[in-house]
Design an enzyme around this catalytic site. Structure first.
Site, PDB file in Angstrom:
ATOM      1  CB  ILE A 535      -0.988   0.029   1.202  1.00  0.00           C
ATOM      2  CG1 ILE A 535      -0.255  -0.236   2.517  1.00  0.00           C
ATOM      3  CG2 ILE A 535      -2.120  -0.953   0.998  1.00  0.00           C
ATOM      4  CD1 ILE A 535      -1.137  -0.101   3.741  1.00  0.00           C
ATOM      5  N   GLY A 536       2.158   1.104   0.010  1.00  0.00           N
ATOM      6  CA  GLY A 536       3.003   2.294  -0.032  1.00  0.00           C
ATOM      7  C   GLY A 536       4.462   1.898  -0.003  1.00  0.00           C
ATOM      8  N   GLY A 538       8.429   3.535   0.687  1.00  0.00           N
ATOM      9  CA  GLY A 538       9.242   4.668   1.123  1.00  0.00           C
ATOM     10  C   GLY A 538      10.676   4.469   0.707  1.00  0.00           C
ATOM     11  N   GLY A 541      11.808   0.943   2.475  1.00  0.00           N
ATOM     12  CA  GLY A 541      11.014  -0.271   2.491  1.00  0.00           C
ATOM     13  C   GLY A 541       9.610  -0.030   1.992  1.00  0.00           C
ATOM     14  CB  VAL A 543       3.570   0.265   4.190  1.00  0.00           C
ATOM     15  CG1 VAL A 543       2.547  -0.038   5.276  1.00  0.00           C
ATOM     16  CG2 VAL A 543       4.650   1.195   4.726  1.00  0.00           C
ATOM     17  CE  LYS A 557       8.594   1.716   8.879  1.00  0.00           C
ATOM     18  NZ  LYS A 557       8.579   3.154   9.231  1.00  0.00           N
ATOM     19  CG  ASP A 657      10.805  13.163   9.071  1.00  0.00           C
ATOM     20  OD1 ASP A 657      10.595  14.254   8.489  1.00  0.00           O
ATOM     21  OD2 ASP A 657      10.927  12.083   8.465  1.00  0.00           O
TER      22      ASP A 657
END
Ligand code: NAG
Ligand code: NAG
Ligand code: NAG
Ligand code: NAG
Ligand code: NAG
Ligand code: NAG
Ligand code: NAG
Ligand code: NAG
Ligand code: NAG
Ligand code: NAG
Ligand code: NAG
Ligand code: NAG
Length: 818
Positions: A535-536, A538, A541, A543, A557, A657
């Site tokens: 689903i995503g 980065g 890595g 997710v 993740k 962050d």
């Protein structure tokens, strides 16, 4: 999608067709080769050659030994000449078929040509003009390009022409006016331009459909010549100018669709002549003026759609006697109160008057109205309880008005009710407990928390007993069956659950460093981290969404294999585990488990359905769902999390962050702060000198010249996120210009996300002003003069109750920089 049949089967069909055929001009083929060859050569003509050449029949028939007059979709006259071709009967649809492959010049006696839905490409050949006996031509629902050939004018016998759902372009040839017999003309859903040729007025059309093209200009007065028309569709084009009064001459007309055009002027009163009219749709145009009362006197009229125009004035009182069953006057500028059709009840009425300027109060009798939408008007006064009692009403939307007074619980009997955004008084009793919370949201919401004791059931209602009786019988039979089924299902699923638990243990309570148990379930649920579950992604890595055997959904993740070799990524993963096992807060993402092992590096979190705040603000549909109060709640949640880290943890933790990407939302838009890979414990005994981390666009300016990290870096980043949330996009360089005194006149309202309307409630307006004020304080360049997260969180959850001294639309940003 060509279908293949075995040739024996095809022959059998032909034999059967021949046996039962009444046309006796062809004998049943005997098993006598001499006779067969003779018979074949007798129908070896140019029509047969053209059909064979097209290739369209080769999958259905043995072309060398069968009579083409008996092929699927081919009809011959007794003389043996083809009179009708119905290619659609072949049930083939392929983009590789070309219309040009059928040699049209070979069929001098063709009366009907139907090639619809075959996927044909190419253009309509000019040879079509040789089919001079053609009465029906259907080329609809193909991929035909190019223009309508002017040779169509040769088809003087044509009654029906349908070329809809293609990609035809060019103009409507004026030579169509030569087709004296034409009755049905359908050009829908092409890219035809130009205007309606006046010559069409010479044709005796009964049905004209030019919808969904790019035809423009005004509707010619000659339309009044088409007195045989019973249906006229000009919808979804570029027609402008006004509706010619000559339309009143079309007395046979039953359906008239002019919606989605640029038609202006007023609605001609001559519509009253159309005594057979059943549907009139003029919505989505630029019509102005008042609604002619005569429209409501057309006895046959069933649906009247005038929404999304600029109509003004009162709703004609004739509406009280109308036979219309669907009336949509929404999105206009109508005023006055509302006369309901009460006298005659020959039909049930759905009435949409939303988005107008209606004012005054409403009457208590609504007669035949079943569905009523009056939302987004300026109606006031009481909502009579009789609105649902003794009436046929099923759904009622009165939201976004200014109704006051007591809320009557009788209204809760309606199948659908929306009273949100009014000024109703909920203080006197608890009748609101009979309603769903969603139907009463607004500036003053009732306190549903105090509703426990009041049963949230419908009241007994006399007029509703009929349907109850009707369903009573089946229900007595159905319920035991349903109950048995449900019981069986439950026992089954419980059994499975028990098995899983005993086999795999409870993943969510075991903090498991070697990861064997978690590993199995996660691998199974993501089919070994299959891309379908991703689903995503980065920097380090991906997710994944994983549904565990218990049904629970988690986010996983995973550090990529290659990246796990990188010591800094590995460190950030371990740091995140360390942080999240130490801190727990309702606005900090929950870690359910993890696996830190050379073979499997992953973290398991609670699943946040809506993804990141960044995503929610970027996608228009999602952003429109985020109301002002949602946005303020999200910021308040994030501020609570940061306040907890800075002030309730000892030593304090800085996130380092904070971005809109690292604030996640669940389906209820509850916000959590995530991504603690770079979070850091502030050690009071060290200098807190560290490497620069964080995301460009959110970094506090002091980090450009110092390596020392403090809580105030998070405060600055939060200020950026707060502005971004209110504006709907990252503020970028605007941050600098806001503080520049030469930009004194930037208005707060111009900063606000324009995808949602300006706040309606004083409460929301007040909250926005406070968020902007706080954001500007967080963005101060001197870290020491920024507020603490504790102050920010406190102010975001305790709004000043005072009202604004100026309306929101008049406040400048400069006034908020203290
Ligand atoms: C086959 O048909 C031809 C012509 O109709 C006829 O002359 C011939 O006798 C037939 N042959 C047989 C074997 O029936
Ligand atoms: C049919 O006619 C074509 C030419 O028009 C010829 O090539 C073909 O052999 C003929 N077939 C039969 C079965 O007579
Ligand atoms: C079609 O008919 C001819 C002549 O009867 C025959 O030779 C041929 O095998 C048939 N083709 C198929 C595919 O059955
Ligand atoms: C089409 O049919 C006509 C009439 O039979 C014939 O003269 C012409 O040659 C054919 N055209 C093609 C391309 O086969
Ligand atoms: C129009 O029809 C006539 C016969 O009526 C024919 O001779 C002529 O070729 C046709 N024209 C075209 C362009 O097809
Ligand atoms: C024209 O063709 C379309 C698409 O095949 C079809 O839905 C429609 O009913 C046809 N219209 C008429 C008037 O036959
Ligand atoms: C209108 O119809 C009449 C008679 O049917 C005809 O004479 C006249 O030419 C038509 N007018 C137009 C503009 O088509
Ligand atoms: C209007 O026409 C366009 C093509 O011209 C089509 O894409 C669109 O779906 C149509 N809209 C409606 C509401 O029919
Ligand atoms: C409407 O009908 C009346 C009488 O029925 C007639 O005189 C008038 O011409 C018609 N109007 C139009 C525009 O056709
Ligand atoms: C309608 O629009 C046309 C341009 O399309 C304009 O010339 C005309 O003045 C407008 N009429 C009205 C009544 O607004
Ligand atoms: C409504 O319908 C009834 C019966 O069909 C008819 O008598 C009456 O005139 C109609 N009313 C209006 C306003 O058209
Ligand atoms: C709503 O009604 C109250 C009095 O009933 C009035 O003071 C207030 O201005 C009205 N609000 C709007 C937005 O019309």
């Amino acid at each position: 999608m060509l279908r293949k049949c075995s040739s024996n089967f095809a022959l059998l069909i032909i034999a059967v067709v021949l046996l039962f055929s009444t046309t006796a001009s062809y004998v049943i083929l005997p098993p006598n080769r001499t006779a067969m060859a003779a018979a074949l050569s007798s129908f070896n003509n140019s029509e047969r050659q053209a059909l064979i050449q097209s290739g369209w029949w080769s999958y259905y028939h043995n072309l060398s030994n069968s009579n083409h007059c008996y092929w699927i979709g081919i009809y011959c006259k007794t003389a043996g000449s083809v009179s009708a071709i119905d290619g659609s009967a072949l049930d083939i649809n392929s983009k590789f078929l070309l219309l040009q492959n059928l040699n049209l010049t070979a069929f001098p006696n063709l009366v009907s040509l139907n090639l619809h839905g075959m996927g044909l490409s190419g253009s309509i050949p000019k040879e079509i003009g040789t089919l001079t006996k053609l009465a029906g031509l259907d080329l609809s629902d193909n991929n035909l390009h190019g223009e309508l050939p002017s040779t169509l004018s040769n088809l003087t016998q044509l009654v029906e022409l349908n070329v809809s759902f293609n990609s035809l372009s060019g103009i409507i040839p004026s030579t169509l006016g030569l087709l004296d017999e034409l009755e049905y003309l359908t050009l829908t859903s092409n890219q035809i331009e130009g205007s309606i040729p006046l010559e069409l007025g010479k044709v005796n059309l009964k049905y004209l459909n030019l919808g969904s093209n790019q035809i423009g200009g005004s509707i010619p007065a000659q339309i009044g010549n088409l007195t045989s028309l019973f249906a006229l569709y000009l919808s979804n084009n570029s027609f402008s100018g006004s509706i010619p009064f000559q339309i009143g001459a079309l007395t046979q007309l039953q359906e008239l669709y002019l919606e989605f055009n640029q038609i202006n002027g007023s609605i001609p009163s001559q519509f009253k002549n159309l005594s057979n009219l059943q549907v009139l749709d003029l919505s989505y145009n630029k019509l102005s003026g008042v609604i002619p009362p005569q429209l409501f006197l057309i006895a046959s009229l069933n649906s009247l759609l005038l929404s999304s125009n600029q109509l003004f004035g009162l709703i004609p009182s004739h509406i009280a006697n109308t036979n219309i069953s669907y009336l949509n006057l929404s999105h206009n500028k109508l005023t006055g109160p509302i006369p309901f059709p009460i006298h005659t009840c020959s039909s049930q009425l759905t009435l949409d008057l939303s988005y107008n300027l209606l004012n005054g109060s409403i009457v208590s009798q609504t007669g035949c109205v079943v569905n009523l939408n009056l939302s987004h008007n300026s109606l006031s006064g009481d909502i009579p309880s009789t609105f649902s009692v003794n009436s046929m009403m099923e759904s009622l939307d009165l939201s976004y008005n200014n109704f006051t007074g007591k809320l009557h619980k009788e209204l809760a009997n309606l199948k659908y009710i929306n009273l949100s955004y009014n000024s109703l008084d909920f203080s006197q009793d608890t009748d609101y407990c009979y309603f769903q919370q969603e139907s009463l949201i607004g500036c003053n919401t009732p306190n549903f928390a105090s509703c426990h004791s009041t049963p949230k059931t419908m009241l007994p209602h006399t007029s509703k007993t009929k349907p109850l009786l009707l369903i009573a019988l089946p229900v007595t039979f159905i319920i035991p069956i349903l109950a048995t089924l449900l019981w069986a299902r439950r026992t089954k699923s419980r059994k499975i659950e028990v098995e899983r638990t005993s086999k795999n243990g409870d993943l969510f309570s075991i903090w498991n460093y070697d990861g064997k148990i978690a590993f199995e379930d996660i691998i199974e649920a993501t089919q070994d981290f299959d891309i379908r579950y991703c689903i995503g992604t980065g920097a380090y890595g991906s997710v994944y969404r994983a549904q565990l055997p218990s049904g629970k959904v988690v986010a996983v993740k995973k550090l990529h294999q290659r990246e796990s070799q990188n010591p800094s990524f590995d460190k950030s993963f371990r740091n995140e585990v360390k942080m999240l096992t130490e801190i727990r807060h309702r606005n900090i993402v929950k870690l359910h488990g993890f696996c830190l092992h050379s073979q499997c590096m992953f973290l398991i979190y609670e699943y946040m359905e809506k993804g990141s705040l960044f995503y929610a603000l970027r996608i228009d549909d999602e952003a429109e769902e985020l109301t002002w109060s949602h946005r303020v709640n999200i910021l308040s949640g994030a501020a609570n999390a940061l306040s907890y880290m800075h002030h309730d943890c000892s030593p304090p933790i800085v996130h380092r962050d904070v971005t809109s990407n690292n604030i996640l939302l669940n389906s209820e838009l509850h916000a959590v702060v995530s991504d603690f890979g770079t979070a850091r414990v502030l050690d009071p005994d060290s200098s807190n000198q560290t490497l620069k981390v964080g995301t460009y666009g959110y970094l506090a300016p002091e980090l450009a010249y110092t390596l020392s990290v403090t809580e105030k870096c998070d405060v600055y980043s939060f200020g950026v996120v707060a502005l971004e949330t209110i504006m709907g996009r990252h503020p970028g360089d605007l941050i600098l210009s806001l503080f520049n005194s030469s930009n004194k006149n930037i208005m707060v309202k111009d900063l606000l996300d324009s995808r949602i309307s300006l706040p309606l409630c004083q409460k929301d307006a007040q909250a926005i002003v406070q968020v902007v004020t706080l954001a500007l304080a967080c963005l101060r360049s001197n870290p020491k003069s920024r507020p603490s997260m504790q102050q920010v969180a406190h102010e975001l959850s305790n709004f000043k109750q005072s009202s604004l001294s100026l309306p929101l639309s008049e406040i400048t940003v400069h006034q908020m920089i203290a």
